[in-house]
Design an enzyme around this catalytic site. Structure first.
Site, PDB file in Angstrom:
ATOM      1  N   GLY A  64       0.823  -1.197   0.000  1.00  0.00           N
ATOM      2  CA  GLY A  64       0.000   0.000   0.000  1.00  0.00           C
ATOM      3  C   GLY A  64       0.860   1.251   0.000  1.00  0.00           C
ATOM      4  O   GLY A  64       2.092   1.184  -0.012  1.00  0.00           O
ATOM      5  N   LYS A 119       4.768  -0.606  -9.309  1.00  0.00           N
ATOM      6  CA  LYS A 119       4.742   0.852  -9.122  1.00  0.00           C
ATOM      7  C   LYS A 119       6.144   1.430  -8.941  1.00  0.00           C
ATOM      8  O   LYS A 119       6.370   2.612  -9.215  1.00  0.00           O
ATOM      9  CB  LYS A 119       3.819   1.220  -7.966  1.00  0.00           C
ATOM     10  N   ASP A 172      -0.690   3.355  -4.054  1.00  0.00           N
ATOM     11  CA  ASP A 172       0.760   3.234  -3.905  1.00  0.00           C
ATOM     12  C   ASP A 172       1.486   3.960  -5.025  1.00  0.00           C
ATOM     13  O   ASP A 172       2.541   4.575  -4.823  1.00  0.00           O
ATOM     14  CB  ASP A 172       1.139   1.750  -3.897  1.00  0.00           C
ATOM     15  N   THR A 176       4.218   6.920  -4.290  1.00  0.00           N
ATOM     16  CA  THR A 176       5.617   6.675  -4.650  1.00  0.00           C
ATOM     17  C   THR A 176       6.078   7.571  -5.795  1.00  0.00           C
ATOM     18  O   THR A 176       7.250   7.931  -5.867  1.00  0.00           O
ATOM     19  CB  THR A 176       5.812   5.194  -5.041  1.00  0.00           C
ATOM     20  N   VAL A 207      17.813  -0.306  -0.502  1.00  0.00           N
ATOM     21  CA  VAL A 207      17.418  -1.041  -1.698  1.00  0.00           C
ATOM     22  C   VAL A 207      16.324  -0.286  -2.440  1.00  0.00           C
ATOM     23  O   VAL A 207      15.293   0.058  -1.868  1.00  0.00           O
ATOM     24  CB  VAL A 207      16.923  -2.453  -1.334  1.00  0.00           C
ATOM     25  N   GLU A 209      13.939  -1.248  -5.095  1.00  0.00           N
ATOM     26  CA  GLU A 209      13.474  -2.471  -5.756  1.00  0.00           C
ATOM     27  C   GLU A 209      13.166  -2.250  -7.242  1.00  0.00           C
ATOM     28  O   GLU A 209      13.200  -3.187  -8.039  1.00  0.00           O
ATOM     29  CB  GLU A 209      12.234  -3.015  -5.050  1.00  0.00           C
TER      30      GLU A 209
END
Length: 258
Positions: A64, A119, A172, A176, A207, A209
């Site tokens: 989320g 995302k 999300d 982001t 990190v 991703e």
């Protein structure tokens, strides 16, 4: 003796660690992944790895619009726990929900995990856009077209399109893609400034991703002829030496579809 185990490991280390903890997990425990990533050419989801590497079957995923710094600061936030098992959702709500943190359940584990992983790619693109000085028109176009790409990839896996319109999808994506607190957004801003990827990742100290996810999703989309032009543009930026200006020009030249 934990009733619930939260597994929060970078995706590239997820399988070996899951294999190690598999020796200690019992079949009646609940495992919930909070890792927003995918593994390899088959785009294996983290919950699938938990099922493959442990005896647990009551697995779920947490995803989320949850920028960590804001959650820690107590800002009102909401998240999703997805699982095929109602027990997983109920136990997660008892454990995690509170006055400032609302939890929703969803049985579409595939869609929730894909949304959380995909995302990050568009957050890199949004960071590049911000770094180039573009405004809200560009960002809103990027978010909505990114949402369309996410749905196109998700449906063949069995994801529900409606999931991508919820917290684990567009929610999300908005958080982001619009926040400087996002690690992937930060990667994009530094790419726009002309910094090399290796240096960006090293300086980040955390990190992001979206970098590995871009590589995996781009290969899968090519192999299965899924149209994902934004993913292709981000891949060219990260791994093919394209400049932001060239990637943007190619993206704007893509044929419109009705």
């Amino acid at each position: 003796h934990a009733e619930i185990v939260l597994v929060v490991i970078p995706s590239k280390a997820f399988r070996p660690i899951a294999s190690e903890i598999g020796a200690y997990i019992t079949g009646d425990q609940v495992l919930i992944s909070a890792t927003k990533g995918l593994e390899g050419e088959r785009l294996t989801r983290m919950s699938q790895i938990l099922e493959e590497e442990t005896c647990a079957r009551k697995v779920g995923a947490l995803s989320g619009p949850n920028l960590a710094a804001e959650v820690v600061a107590g800002h009102p936030s909401a998240t999703v726990v997805a699982s095929a098992f109602e027990e997983v959702i109920e136990k997660a709500e008892r454990l995690l929900a509170g006055p400032g943190f609302k939890l929703y359940g969803n049985t579409d584990l595939v869609g929730v995990e894909l949304g959380g992983a995909l995302k990050n790619i568009y957050a890199i693109a949004a960071g590049v856009s911000a770094g180039l000085g573009f405004g809200d028109n560009t960002l809103s176009a990027l978010i909505t077209r990114g949402l369309s790409e996410m749905s196109r990839l998700g449906e063949p896996f069995g994801a529900d399109r409606l999931t991508f319109q919820g917290l684990a999808g567009v929610g999300d994506l908005v958080a982001t893609c619009s926040s400087t607190l996002s690690r992937n957004h930060t990667v994009g801003r530094h790419l726009a400034a002309g910094e090399p990827l290796d240096q960006i990742v090293e300086n980040l100290g955390m990190v992001a991703e979206g970098v590995n996810t871009t590589r995996a999703v781009h290969a899968y989309a090519l192999a299965h002829e899924i149209d994902m032009p934004i993913v292709s543009a981000v891949h060219r930026l990260l791994f093919e030496g394209a400049t932001p200006e060239i990637a943007l020009a190619e993206l704007m030249d893509c044929p419109s579809r009705y």
